[in-house]
Scaffold this motif. Structure first.
Motif, PDB file in Angstrom:
ATOM      1  N   PHE A  71     -21.721  -3.451  42.272  1.00  0.00           N
ATOM      2  CA  PHE A  71     -20.753  -4.337  41.624  1.00  0.00           C
ATOM      3  C   PHE A  71     -21.441  -5.566  41.043  1.00  0.00           C
TER       4      PHE A  71
ATOM      5  N   VAL B 111     -12.040  -1.429  42.360  1.00  0.00           N
ATOM      6  CA  VAL B 111     -11.996  -2.524  41.391  1.00  0.00           C
ATOM      7  C   VAL B 111     -11.731  -1.936  39.997  1.00  0.00           C
ATOM      8  N   ARG B 112     -12.754  -1.343  39.412  1.00  0.00           N
ATOM      9  CA  ARG B 112     -12.573  -0.699  38.109  1.00  0.00           C
ATOM     10  C   ARG B 112     -12.181   0.764  38.249  1.00  0.00           C
ATOM     11  N   GLY B 113     -12.473   1.334  39.405  1.00  0.00           N
ATOM     12  CA  GLY B 113     -12.153   2.735  39.640  1.00  0.00           C
ATOM     13  C   GLY B 113     -13.297   3.677  39.341  1.00  0.00           C
ATOM     14  N   THR B 114     -14.366   3.180  38.773  1.00  0.00           N
ATOM     15  CA  THR B 114     -15.460   4.087  38.399  1.00  0.00           C
ATOM     16  C   THR B 114     -16.188   4.637  39.630  1.00  0.00           C
ATOM     17  N   THR B 115     -16.351   3.811  40.652  1.00  0.00           N
ATOM     18  CA  THR B 115     -17.028   4.290  41.867  1.00  0.00           C
ATOM     19  C   THR B 115     -16.225   5.402  42.526  1.00  0.00           C
TER      20      THR B 115
ATOM     21  N   TYR C  93     -14.588  -7.234  52.072  1.00  0.00           N
ATOM     22  CA  TYR C  93     -15.807  -6.739  51.436  1.00  0.00           C
ATOM     23  C   TYR C  93     -17.016  -7.654  51.568  1.00  0.00           C
TER      24      TYR C  93
ATOM     25  N   ASP D 127     -12.842   3.672  51.441  1.00  0.00           N
ATOM     26  CA  ASP D 127     -13.611   2.584  50.831  1.00  0.00           C
ATOM     27  C   ASP D 127     -12.856   1.276  51.034  1.00  0.00           C
ATOM     28  N   ASP D 128     -13.562   0.168  50.880  1.00  0.00           N
ATOM     29  CA  ASP D 128     -12.919  -1.123  51.144  1.00  0.00           C
ATOM     30  C   ASP D 128     -12.060  -1.599  49.980  1.00  0.00           C
TER      31      ASP D 128
END
Ligand code: 5GP
Ligand code: SF4
Length: 443
Positions: A313, A349-353, A242, A345-346
């Motif tokens: 992020f 992290v939180r999953g929101t994206t 990333y 996606d690469d």
């Protein structure tokens, strides 16, 4: 964060400014440059993007033939102007400035010890510890003091020091964060976090600063190298996943080619029938190209990115991140309507994206959405200079892949595995840190 150093060039601060532009993706909260003209150091630093912090008039005041620069995103410390770099200090040997990419793992210990002895700190940055260690060292010369100081710190550090007449560059023994050395077109040298900065100023790549190596730049001389630590490389694999720019070469390899290889591996181990492969721009682009080439499924631009919004992020609060994802990505309805899409996606992290993206694609009429991630599940925080959130916020630390798939609303979800990641990076595990995917911490 990003660091840069320019030595032996009459437009040093200007070149540092251009280099920081190329390195802007590594940190967007603050930027700064210190220059030296042999007598004095000059520093300008401020919150905001490189373009906002500097203008022609400001650059003119940063005179001298050497300069160091920094772009910041906060890992250790606060998000305040005091915490912008370079960190500058006046001390018994004169003046110095330091820029740092990384994170010192024994910073609290050092700080407490110094405070007990009466030291006063202005910032929350671990980098300020270094200034104190140098200023308080019993050694007489700056070089000896720097050596003394870096032997007391642990963790990840790619550092550049500037004095009135010299510049020093150093990497920790593991070489967590990148740092490369280049030759400027009209003589003089550049060190920078990524080689994309060299291309912008027309510098020629010489080599990476080695893990554990200290480089000394002195007027009229070739850079001198001292081995401070026995190198035990543990390069950050997340730089490939990333963090770095695709047109850079880090740790000796092209970031773009490595990301594409991750996409190819992903297509190989996690195939799925579909009509289109689309990336989450910009991070997912090279891996999506690799996935498409390996699977034979056509690549399309299915999501448009608004380039006037920065990386989501990097915004410190959840509220800002949420809003920014919406402002940043829009569906290409004509392309995806009625189609089975694989979206790459690469990382999650939180999953929101991912959740927003899947919903957005379905609302735009995609008949199926298969999410593929070109790295393993992010299960552990980073203590070496990348601002991954705590474990309780990392979705993969708290949910199974099936549960995440349901949470983001995808028809299927699959990640790259560790062995395939290492294969894409073309290495044996020994040379790389993979702790945020494996929990195998080094220090
Ligand atoms: P999430 O919404 O899952 O927290 O964010 C994941 C997205 O953030 C991915 O699209 C990824 O490209 C991006 N991202 C931006 N900065 C970082 C970072 O420092 N670490 C990770 N893992 N992902 C990041
Ligand atoms: Fe890089 Fe992850 Fe290791 Fe941090 S924990 S240095 S992000 S590989």
């Amino acid at each position: 964060c990003a660091v840069v150093g320019i030595y032996g060039h009459k437009e040093a601060s200007r070149l540092a400014y251009f280099a920081l532009h190329a390195l802007q993706h590594r940190g967007q909260e603050a930027a700064g440059i210190s220059s030296a003209d042999g007598e004095k150091l000059y520093t300008i630093k401020k919150r905001g993007l490189v373009m906002r912090v500097f203008d022609e008039a400001k650059l003119k005041t940063l005179s001298g033939s050497s300069a160091i620069g920094h772009t910041r995103y906060s890992t250790a410390g606060n998000d305040s102007i005091l915490d912008a770099q370079p960190v500058f200090a006046r001390y018994d040997l004169g003046e110095m400035a330091i820029v740092h990419n990384g994170n010192l793992t024994n910073a609290d210990e050092i700080r407490n010890r110094l405070i007990e002895k009466g030291a006063i700190f202005q910032t929350f940055m671990d980098t300020e510890n270094l200034i104190h260690l140098i200023a308080k060292s019993e050694q007489k010369k700056l070089l000896a003091r720097i050596i003394d100081a870096v032997q007391r710190i642990e963790g990840a550090f790619s550092l550049v020091f500037l004095s009135r007449t010299k510049m020093f560059a150093m990497r920790d023994r593991h070489g967590f964060r990148p740092l490369s050395l280049g030759l400027l077109p009209n003589g003089g040298y550049i060190v920078a976090s990524e080689t994309c900065a060299f291309d912008l100023v027309g510098a020629e790549f010489i080599r990476d600063v080695e893990p554990g190596e200290l480089l000394i730049f002195e007027e009229g001389k070739e850079p001198k190298s001292i081995k401070i630590f026995e190198p035990t490389p543990k390069h950050c694999i997340f730089e490939y996943v990333y963090f770095s720019r695709p047109d850079s070469k880090v740790f000796g390899q092209s970031v773009y080619q490595t990301r594409k290889a991750m996409g190819r591996e992903l297509a190989h181990i996690k195939p799925v029938e579909a009509d289109l492969v689309i990336p989450v721009p910009d991070g997912g682009v090279p891996a999506a190209i690799g996935y498409s080439q390996e699977s034979g499924i056509p690549y399309e631009m299915g999501i448009m990115r608004n380039h006037y919004i920065g990386r989501t992020f990097i915004e410190p609060t959840q509220e800002m991140r949420d809003l920014k994802v919406k402002m940043k990505l829009s569906p290409m309805t004509d392309i995806i309507k009625g189609k089975r899409v694989i979206v790459i996606d690469d990382s999650i992290v939180r999953g929101t994206t991912s959740r927003r993206i899947v919903r957005m694609l379905k609302e735009a009429g995609a008949s199926e959405v298969h999410m593929r991630v070109s790295s393993p599940p992010t299960t552990d925080p980073c203590y070496y200079g990348v601002d991954t959130p705590n474990k309780d916020k990392l979705i993969a630390a708290n949910m199974s892949v099936d549960a995440i798939c349901e949470f983001i609303g995808a028809d299927s979800l699959a990640y790259l595995d560790e062995a395939s990641l290492l294969r894409s990076v073309n290495t044996n595990e020994d040379n790389y840190c993979t702790a945020c995917f494996t929990g195998k911490y080094i220090v």
